[in-house]
Design a protein around this motif. Structure first.
Motif, PDB file in Angstrom:
ATOM      1  N   THR A 114       0.851  -1.196   0.000  1.00 53.00           N
ATOM      2  CA  THR A 114       0.000   0.000   0.000  1.00 53.00           C
ATOM      3  C   THR A 114       0.876   1.232   0.000  1.00 53.00           C
ATOM      4  OG1 THR A 114      -0.103   0.029   2.408  1.00 53.00           O
ATOM      5  CG2 THR A 114      -1.857  -1.153   1.264  1.00 53.00           C
ATOM      6  N   VAL A 115       0.436   2.270  -0.734  1.00 54.58           N
ATOM      7  CA  VAL A 115       1.183   3.526  -0.864  1.00 54.58           C
ATOM      8  C   VAL A 115       0.258   4.690  -0.451  1.00 54.58           C
ATOM      9  CG1 VAL A 115       2.366   5.095  -2.438  1.00 54.58           C
ATOM     10  CG2 VAL A 115       2.625   2.610  -2.716  1.00 54.58           C
ATOM     11  N   SER A 116       0.798   5.645   0.343  1.00 55.72           N
ATOM     12  CA  SER A 116       0.001   6.837   0.725  1.00 55.72           C
ATOM     13  C   SER A 116       0.820   8.102   0.537  1.00 55.72           C
ATOM     14  CB  SER A 116      -0.475   6.730   2.179  1.00 55.72           C
ATOM     15  OG  SER A 116       0.634   6.696   3.062  1.00 55.72           O
ATOM     16  N   ILE A 117       0.093   9.188   0.214  1.00 59.35           N
ATOM     17  CA  ILE A 117       0.719  10.496  -0.029  1.00 59.35           C
ATOM     18  C   ILE A 117       0.180  11.467   1.028  1.00 59.35           C
ATOM     19  CG2 ILE A 117       1.036  12.365  -1.698  1.00 59.35           C
ATOM     20  CD1 ILE A 117       0.289  10.291  -3.881  1.00 59.35           C
ATOM     21  N   PRO A 118       0.996  12.297   1.686  1.00 64.28           N
ATOM     22  CA  PRO A 118       0.503  13.281   2.686  1.00 64.28           C
ATOM     23  C   PRO A 118      -0.501  14.253   2.036  1.00 64.28           C
ATOM     24  CG  PRO A 118       2.872  13.071   2.826  1.00 64.28           C
ATOM     25  CD  PRO A 118       2.475  12.315   1.603  1.00 64.28           C
ATOM     26  N   ASN A 119      -1.447  14.725   2.844  1.00 66.96           N
ATOM     27  CA  ASN A 119      -2.474  15.630   2.292  1.00 66.96           C
ATOM     28  C   ASN A 119      -2.137  17.107   2.478  1.00 66.96           C
ATOM     29  OD1 ASN A 119      -2.821  15.900   4.976  1.00 66.96           O
ATOM     30  ND2 ASN A 119      -4.983  15.293   5.027  1.00 66.96           N
ATOM     31  N   ALA A 120      -0.937  17.392   3.026  1.00 68.05           N
ATOM     32  CA  ALA A 120      -0.535  18.792   3.194  1.00 68.05           C
ATOM     33  C   ALA A 120       0.965  18.893   3.235  1.00 68.05           C
ATOM     34  CB  ALA A 120      -1.137  19.383   4.464  1.00 68.05           C
ATOM     35  N   ILE A 121       1.480  20.077   2.846  1.00 71.31           N
ATOM     36  CA  ILE A 121       2.915  20.341   2.880  1.00 71.31           C
ATOM     37  C   ILE A 121       3.132  21.804   3.219  1.00 71.31           C
ATOM     38  CG2 ILE A 121       3.064  20.890   0.406  1.00 71.31           C
ATOM     39  CD1 ILE A 121       5.785  19.407   0.441  1.00 71.31           C
ATOM     40  N   THR A 122       4.191  22.104   3.993  1.00 70.82           N
ATOM     41  CA  THR A 122       4.458  23.486   4.445  1.00 70.82           C
ATOM     42  C   THR A 122       5.874  23.872   4.056  1.00 70.82           C
ATOM     43  OG1 THR A 122       5.168  22.645   6.611  1.00 70.82           O
ATOM     44  CG2 THR A 122       2.862  23.301   6.381  1.00 70.82           C
ATOM     45  N   PRO A 163      -0.199  29.084  -2.535  1.00 69.65           N
ATOM     46  CA  PRO A 163      -0.910  28.321  -1.516  1.00 69.65           C
ATOM     47  C   PRO A 163      -2.250  27.836  -2.054  1.00 69.65           C
ATOM     48  CG  PRO A 163      -1.025  30.665  -1.032  1.00 69.65           C
ATOM     49  CD  PRO A 163      -0.053  30.510  -2.164  1.00 69.65           C
ATOM     50  N   GLY A 164      -2.682  26.678  -1.515  1.00 66.07           N
ATOM     51  CA  GLY A 164      -3.937  26.099  -1.964  1.00 66.07           C
ATOM     52  C   GLY A 164      -3.775  24.611  -2.229  1.00 66.07           C
ATOM     53  N   VAL A 165      -4.815  24.024  -2.812  1.00 71.31           N
ATOM     54  CA  VAL A 165      -4.844  22.575  -3.047  1.00 71.31           C
ATOM     55  C   VAL A 165      -4.333  22.269  -4.458  1.00 71.31           C
ATOM     56  CG1 VAL A 165      -6.292  20.524  -3.186  1.00 71.31           C
ATOM     57  CG2 VAL A 165      -6.748  22.257  -1.433  1.00 71.31           C
ATOM     58  N   VAL A 166      -3.377  21.327  -4.554  1.00 69.24           N
ATOM     59  CA  VAL A 166      -2.915  20.801  -5.845  1.00 69.24           C
ATOM     60  C   VAL A 166      -3.130  19.282  -5.842  1.00 69.24           C
ATOM     61  CG1 VAL A 166      -1.233  22.638  -6.184  1.00 69.24           C
ATOM     62  CG2 VAL A 166      -0.540  20.540  -5.015  1.00 69.24           C
ATOM     63  N   MET A 167      -3.177  18.698  -7.030  1.00 66.81           N
ATOM     64  CA  MET A 167      -3.308  17.245  -7.151  1.00 66.81           C
ATOM     65  C   MET A 167      -1.926  16.662  -7.485  1.00 66.81           C
ATOM     66  SD  MET A 167      -6.440  16.905  -6.464  1.00 66.81           S
ATOM     67  CE  MET A 167      -6.561  15.133  -6.792  1.00 66.81           C
ATOM     68  N   VAL A 168      -1.532  15.626  -6.696  1.00 62.95           N
ATOM     69  CA  VAL A 168      -0.218  14.973  -6.881  1.00 62.95           C
ATOM     70  C   VAL A 168      -0.460  13.541  -7.369  1.00 62.95           C
ATOM     71  CG1 VAL A 168       1.906  14.209  -5.772  1.00 62.95           C
ATOM     72  CG2 VAL A 168       0.858  16.409  -5.118  1.00 62.95           C
ATOM     73  N   GLN A 169       0.150  13.190  -8.506  1.00 67.72           N
ATOM     74  CA  GLN A 169       0.055  11.817  -9.073  1.00 67.72           C
ATOM     75  C   GLN A 169       1.436  11.164  -8.976  1.00 67.72           C
ATOM     76  OE1 GLN A 169       0.092  10.837 -13.442  1.00 67.72           O
ATOM     77  NE2 GLN A 169      -2.126  10.528 -13.065  1.00 67.72           N
ATOM     78  N   VAL A 170       1.456  10.016  -8.264  1.00 63.73           N
ATOM     79  CA  VAL A 170       2.719   9.275  -8.073  1.00 63.73           C
ATOM     80  C   VAL A 170       2.627   7.954  -8.855  1.00 63.73           C
ATOM     81  CG1 VAL A 170       4.247   8.169  -6.415  1.00 63.73           C
ATOM     82  CG2 VAL A 170       3.068  10.313  -5.809  1.00 63.73           C
ATOM     83  N   ARG A 171       3.604   7.758  -9.747  1.00 63.37           N
ATOM     84  CA  ARG A 171       3.695   6.480 -10.509  1.00 63.37           C
ATOM     85  C   ARG A 171       4.829   5.681  -9.888  1.00 63.37           C
ATOM     86  NH1 ARG A 171       2.076   5.004 -15.729  1.00 63.37           N
ATOM     87  NH2 ARG A 171       3.385   3.387 -16.704  1.00 63.37           N
ATOM     88  N   TYR A 172       4.518   4.435  -9.515  1.00 60.95           N
ATOM     89  CA  TYR A 172       5.543   3.646  -8.827  1.00 60.95           C
ATOM     90  C   TYR A 172       5.469   2.192  -9.296  1.00 60.95           C
ATOM     91  CZ  TYR A 172       1.690   2.062  -5.859  1.00 60.95           C
ATOM     92  OH  TYR A 172       0.513   1.514  -5.416  1.00 60.95           O
TER      93      TYR A 172
END
Length: 951
Positions: free
Chosen positions: A859-867, A918-927
């Motif tokens: 299983t793979v997960s991506i954080p929902n926020a970054i600072t 600042p704001g919401v972006v969509m991140v796509q990770v290919r692995y």
């Protein structure tokens, strides 16, 4: 005296039979006590009026028409008022209304009367002492003023003025000239008239003045010989022309002539009733109002004489609108409601917008209505003065209205007092004498008709209404029990001056019998505070009521103030005692002896050194009829105290102080400054003196300086303050009178709320002074979003979640107090943990979610926020996996699907995140998953997660 009310009653009777007898083409002549008219067209003579001379008392000396349309004649008995329609005597004004110095015997000296368009009569007469002039409002029966011109002031001596010719008053013939007098300049004007008028000089005495519209000059009209015939002669003294009015000889003896235009000053004319249908002989208008007829025209068939000029405006004045004031009195036009402006109470102005179109002007004027209502049938006539303004000239005519009571008369308002034991009252038994009893009562009584039942019908006002078709009259019947009537007299509490007595009582004859507490009887008695057990027994119609009386003693001691000494200089200006002593507006004050003003009048509270002497004066203060007295010693001195206002200074400040500019002479201050003002500060040392001069007197004073200590803000108002986001800090106000924070004032006991960061200025106030203190507020923001995570869990397998690493700012602990920093997860759900600093504590969480499509192996997960703020914490994206994977590509999209960044491999540099908004972006990770030891092939997968960029 002939009642004033009779005039318009007679007007109704005689109006139609006298219509043709009263004409603007008539002149009038009198001989002794008889008046004749002469028709200027036919020279027909008719006797109009006569009165019994009574030993010469009613022999007329002069007679003139008034703008109200009546004729007034001077006699030894008084001034006769004569109705010019019915030619009857309306009134006699006695000479007792006129006062003069002893050397002037008014009944013997008064010989001439001259009116102006305002209706003011100038009555004149002369003696060896000089000439006496009375200015009298004939309509209002009121003396305006008197004037004396002594013989030695003017030469030649003035004779009584017989007429006004233009703006001049005609005196008579002096040598070869007509002698006129100008009251504005107090100078004589001489007009050559001799020898042209040598044979006719008699016409100049006791002549009338004809001021016909739009003629160049007014002319004198009198009797004399003309071409050897006794005739009526017209004389233009300005042009030197004579003419006879009648071709035939006039067979009448005459002492004087008057005309209906005697009082006119202008060639302009506004005739309010050109056909004279109302009977007003001096270009005015008559009408009658009643309690039913409340509205009448202001004028009838109006005629304008503008002499070829344009009317500027026409004004209307309710001449006696306030004497007495009626419940309603106004002028208006329904057809032209927006054209008439009320410029002041009782005054209206209409501006002409029609130019020279007189038909339009007349149409407007004939639309005007006068409306009035009243309750007293004896109220006097009302007058509307209409003034036409043309350029700088104007002329006025009068509309006179008589107020009449209609035949429908409900009587006067009355109060009906009854005994509570009375079974009933017939209210109509209490109506005014002669009033019909077939009217109705409103509101209706319980028994019906006029029967009032005590205990059933309420006390109060009842209307008795009489009606006759459209006309109605009403009387107010106030019904109250004897008890209520006695309460209204306010005898239950009587105020008596300290140590004195006063008289109390009832209206004479109102009650059958009255007995006081001491056994005395009668309508009134004396009462004082020394008496006790005060009461009165009142009996009326067999009913007796006892009323207790409370005596209130009025204490006035001290209201006049203390005895005092007031110093003043001999050349000083007046002293206003009201200001100097600070007298209250609640009381009335006077002095004894009375102070005299420079003009000679007394009774003021102003001490004038020029007319009042030094010494002791009594200041008497009074209220409610009670008085208190104190002594003022007025002391003359050459040196006076100069009272200066005290000064309060905040530490480290200064203030400009001074005297009233331009009042004093040389001024010297303690610091050597001169002039009206100087600067005082807490650095100066006293005494703070000033010396100056005024009116030859020296004034010395001293400033009382008070230094307020420096304001110190207590230490519990911190210079720096750190607060947690969402947790406002409350600082209670104390130690200061008030605090100004963020443009709002706080007082002790209130609390200042601080909920945002920044540098603030706190202003602390103490005893009117203040100081500033800067407070830096730092807000620790909630970082829970930065550290929250979402993890996918595949059922049947274990998942490990781990707390973030502690650092200088934050420490992390599981909320359920688990000691280990790692948790083994075997179910979905939210796993909270604490984020702790020295001051604040926040909560974040791991969100474990199930994935039906998850790989059994990984299983793979991506954080929902970054600072990306450069603090080394959560500055770049970290991909979590439950197994070994190889990230082959990362792509970043905006919320509309546009690609912002792409990289081959598993890392996006911190600088890339720092450049993103600042704001919401969509991140796509290919692995690609790493095959386990069993030898299975790796699988390429894609994971997408919304990531919040926080800055």
């Amino acid at each position: 005296m002939v009642p004033q009310k009779r005039f318009f009653l007679l007007l109704i009777v005689f109006h139609f039979i006298t219509l043709n007898e009263v004409s603007a083409q008539e002149i009038f002549t009198r001989f002794r006590s008889v008046i004749h008219s002469i028709d200027t067209n036919t020279c027909k003579i008719a006797e109009k009026f006569s009165i019994d001379e009574e030993d010469g008392a009613y022999i007329m000396r002069d007679f003139k028409f008034h703008p109200n349309g009546r004729l007034y004649a001077i006699t030894r008995a008084g001034i006769l008022e004569i109705d010019a329609i019915t030619w009857t005597l309306r009134d006699i004004i006695p000479w007792t209304q006129f006062t003069a110095p002893p050397q002037f015997n008014v009944p013997h000296l008064a010989h001439k009367i001259i009116f102006d368009e305002e209706g003011i009569g100038m009555i004149s007469g002369g003696s060896i002492e000089g000439n006496l002039f009375f200015y009298y409002d004939m309509q209002d029966r009121k003396l305006i003023k008197e004037r004396i011109i002594y013989r030695e002031e003017y030469s030649p001596a003035l004779a009584p003025f017989s007429n006004k010719v233009g703006k001049y008053f005609f005196v008579g013939i002096q040598k070869q000239d007509s002698l006129l007098f100008d009251f504005e300049t107090l100078r004589y004007v001489y007009i050559p008239t001799w020898p042209l008028f040598a044979d006719h000089f008699g016409i100049f005495y006791n002549s009338g003045v004809e001021n016909n519209p739009c003629t160049k000059n007014p002319v004198l009209v009198g009797f004399g010989e003309y071409e050897k015939k006794w005739s009526i002669i017209k004389a233009d003294i300005f042009e030197g022309k004579l003419s006879a009015l009648c071709a035939e000889e006039i067979d009448i003896r005459s002492s004087q002539v008057t005309t209906p235009t005697d009082f006119r000053d202008s060639p302009l004319r506004i005739d309010l009733d050109s056909d004279n249908s109302s009977g007003h002989i001096t270009a005015g208008y008559y009408d009658t109002l009643s309690t039913c007829r409340k509205e009448v025209p202001v004028m009838d068939d109006v005629e304008l004489y503008t002499c070829g000029q344009e009317v500027d405006s026409i004004s209307f004045r309710l001449r006696y609108y306030n004497n007495p004031r009626l419940p309603e009195e106004r002028i208006y036009s329904e057809d032209f409601s927006d054209q008439l402006a009320e410029s002041s109470p009782g005054r209206y102005v209409w501006q002409n917008t029609h130019g020279v179109k007189e038909d339009k002007i007349k149409e407007y004027l004939q639309s005007l209505r006068y409306r009035a209502s009243w309750s007293d049938p004896e109220e006097r006539e009302r007058v509307v003065m209409t003034t036409m303004h043309v350029g700088e000239d104007s002329t006025t005519s009068w509309s006179v209205y008589q107020l009449e009571t209609d035949e429908v008369y409900a009587g006067q308002d009355t109060t009906i007092t009854y005994c509570p034991d009375d079974p009933s009252l017939e209210l109509t038994d209490y109506l005014s004498p002669g009033v019909r009893k077939d009217g109705r009562i409103e509101p209706e009584l319980d028994a019906g008709g006029p029967v009032f039942t005590p205990g059933t019908d309420a006390d109060g006002d009842y209307l008795y209404i009489l009606q006759n078709m459209d006309c109605a009259d009403t009387a107010v019947l106030t019904v109250e029990s004897l008890e209520t009537d006695l309460e209204d007299l306010e005898l239950d509490a009587v105020t008596v001056c300290q140590g004195q007595q006063t008289r109390i009582g009832f209206p004479p004859g109102k009650y059958d019998s009255i007995e006081w507490w001491d056994g005395s009887t009668g309508d009134s008695t004396w009462i004082s505070a020394d008496d006790t057990d005060h009461f009165v027994i009142v009996r009326q119609d067999g009913c007796g009521i006892t009323v207790p009386i409370t005596v209130i003693e009025q204490h006035v001691e001290g209201i006049a103030g203390r005895d005092t000494t007031i110093q003043y200089c001999a050349g000083e200006a007046v002293i206003d005692l009201t200001k100097t002593l600070g007298l209250s507006g609640e009381y009335k004050y006077e002095t004894s002896p009375r102070l005299s003003a420079s003009g000679g009048s007394g009774g003021s509270l102003v001490f004038d050194p020029a007319v009042n002497s030094s010494g002791a004066y009594q200041l008497i203060a009074s209220t409610g009829g009670c008085t208190d007295t104190t002594t003022m010693e007025m002391e003359k001195t050459m040196t006076q105290e100069l009272v200066l206002d005290p000064v309060r200074l905040c530490a480290g400040t200064s203030q400009r102080i001074g005297l009233e500019p331009g009042v004093y002479g040389q001024v010297t201050w303690w610091n050597g400054d001169s002039g009206d003002s100087t600067t005082i500060s807490n650095m100066n040392t006293g005494p703070f003196t000033v010396e100056t001069e005024k009116d030859g007197c020296t004034y010395q004073g001293e400033v009382d300086l008070t230094i307020v200590p420096e304001v110190v803000v207590p230490d519990y108002y911190p210079e720096q303050l750190t607060i947690c986001a969402g947790e406002p800090q409350m600082i209670p106000v104390s130690g200061l009178d008030s605090v100004l924070w963020n443009e709002k004032t706080y007082y002790p006991g209130e609390k200042i709320t601080i909920n945002r960061d920044g540098e603030f200025t706190l202003q602390g106030y103490q005893e009117g002074c203040f100081t500033d203190k800067s407070i830096m507020v730092n807000v620790i923001n909630d970082p829970s979003v930065e550290f929250s995570r979402i993890a996918e869990w595949c059922g049947g397998e274990s998942l490990t979640i781990k707390l973030p690493e502690d650092h200088a700012t934050w420490q992390f602990r599981w909320k359920d107090s688990t000691d280990s920093r790692i948790k083994m997860i075997d179910s979905t759900g939210r796993y909270p943990f604490l984020i702790i600093s020295d001051l604040c504590e926040y909560t974040s969480f791991f969100e474990v979610v199930g994935d039906a499509d998850c790989d059994d192996d990984c299983t793979v997960s991506i954080p929902n926020a970054i600072t990306p703020n450069g603090d080394g914490i959560n500055d770049h994206l970290e991909v979590f996996s439950s197994c070994n994977i190889r990230v082959t590509e990362i792509r970043i999209f905006d919320k509309w699907g546009g690609e912002l960044y792409r990289v081959q491999g598993g890392e996006v540099e911190a600088s890339i995140w720092a450049d993103l908004p600042p704001g919401v972006v969509m991140v796509q990770v290919r692995y690609e998953t790493n095959p386990p030891a069993a030898g299975k092939a790796g699988v390429v997968k894609t994971e997408v997660q919304g990531v919040l960029v926080v800055k």
